[in-house]
Design a protein around this motif. Structure first.
Motif, PDB file in Angstrom:
ATOM      1  N   SER A  15       0.958  -1.265  -0.044  1.00  0.00           N
ATOM      2  CA  SER A  15      -0.056   0.010  -0.133  1.00  0.00           C
ATOM      3  C   SER A  15       0.844   1.218   0.079  1.00  0.00           C
ATOM      4  N   LEU A  16       0.456   2.254  -0.389  1.00  0.00           N
ATOM      5  CA  LEU A  16       1.070   3.702  -0.543  1.00  0.00           C
ATOM      6  C   LEU A  16       0.036   4.594   0.281  1.00  0.00           C
ATOM      7  N   PRO A  17       0.924   5.690   0.852  1.00  0.00           N
ATOM      8  CA  PRO A  17       0.351   6.690   1.628  1.00  0.00           C
ATOM      9  C   PRO A  17      -0.933   7.406   0.896  1.00  0.00           C
ATOM     10  N   LEU A  21      -6.819  11.992   0.105  1.00  0.00           N
ATOM     11  CA  LEU A  21      -7.199  11.612  -1.066  1.00  0.00           C
ATOM     12  C   LEU A  21      -8.640  10.737  -0.870  1.00  0.00           C
ATOM     13  N   THR A  22      -9.430  10.950  -1.783  1.00  0.00           N
ATOM     14  CA  THR A  22     -10.632  10.212  -1.760  1.00  0.00           C
ATOM     15  C   THR A  22     -10.847   9.650  -3.146  1.00  0.00           C
ATOM     16  N   ARG A  27      -8.137   5.221  -3.283  1.00  0.00           N
ATOM     17  CA  ARG A  27      -8.161   3.497  -3.456  1.00  0.00           C
ATOM     18  C   ARG A  27      -6.660   3.335  -4.196  1.00  0.00           C
ATOM     19  N   ALA A  28      -6.090   3.812  -5.008  1.00  0.00           N
ATOM     20  CA  ALA A  28      -5.142   3.724  -5.986  1.00  0.00           C
ATOM     21  C   ALA A  28      -3.832   3.684  -5.272  1.00  0.00           C
ATOM     22  N   ARG A  29      -4.084   4.396  -4.088  1.00  0.00           N
ATOM     23  CA  ARG A  29      -2.936   4.378  -3.299  1.00  0.00           C
ATOM     24  C   ARG A  29      -2.889   3.425  -2.030  1.00  0.00           C
TER      25      ARG A  29
END
Length: 220
Positions: A15-17, A21-22, A27-29
């Motif tokens: 996972s990435l920080p 974001l929304t 979700r991409a991160r």
């Protein structure tokens, strides 16, 4: 189509920080995914639910969100993020290793030369110092030729010189001119026509801020 990955198929999902974001961007991160560069310049994205193929050039993904809705899905976004953050190579590149420190570098696919990372790769026109003589030089070119393959005018490989015994024959050759003792004219040093010498990359020490001369150089 058969896809062949450069990275291990057993790589753990990460996972990435995603602070602040929304939606799909979040979700991409946040969602655990594994992104692997493939030999055809596409990317395999492995998620908890399924595996998809992303093509950045076509801005496409095989997931339903993109295929049915035409959306810029989280998989497309994730690949773009990992490319921008240098976690995976961009299209047309593959992962390699710096010949000096072993750090990961991205190099053109099919390029089997020797390479340097940003820390160990000097710029053309940069002042450096010879570790053997402490003399000042100016870099004129950074090659991808190995020191054990590049030969001098006499036909002798560069790495066979005694002064290069402590440096790797696998390192790329850096070409430079000696400028120690030479005086600039009108604030400029002209090196046009000066003899270029080849060195294993790690023999030339990059200078810290404030140590390099502050005059301009021409004829590089």
């Amino acid at each position: 189509m058969t896809h062949s990955a450069y990275t291990s198929a057993s790589a753990a999902r990460r996972s990435l920080p995603a602070d602040g974001l929304t939606g799909r961007a979040e979700r991409a991160r946040r969602e655990p995914m594994t992104v692997r560069a493939l030999r055809d310049d596409t990317y395999l994205v492995d998620t908890d639910g399924a595996t998809y193929v992303v093509d950045l050039d076509d801005r496409s993904c095989t997931c339903p969100d993109h295929a049915l809705r035409g959306a810029r899905c989280k998989h497309l976004r994730r690949v773009a993020i990992e490319v921008n953050e240098r976690l995976v190579p961009p299209p047309g590149k593959r992962a390699g290793a710096c010949a000096v420190c072993g750090a990961r570098v991205f190099v053109p696919v099919g390029d089997d030369g020797s390479h340097l990372c940003r820390i160990h790769r000097p710029d053309r026109g940069e002042f450096v110092r010879d570790r053997e003589t402490s003399k000042l030089l100016l870099v004129t070119r950074v090659t991808d030729e190995r020191a054990d393959e590049r030969r001098t005018e006499s036909g002798r490989p560069i790495d066979e010189f005694e002064s290069n015994a402590d440096y790797g024959g696998h390192e790329p050759v850096v070409e430079a001119v000696y400028v120690a003792g030479r005086r600039p004219v009108d604030g400029r040093l002209d090196v046009a026509g000066e003899r270029r010498y080849g060195f294993p990359a790690s023999r030339l020490r990059r200078l810290p801020d404030g140590e390099a001369p502050d005059y301009a150089v021409v004829g590089v």
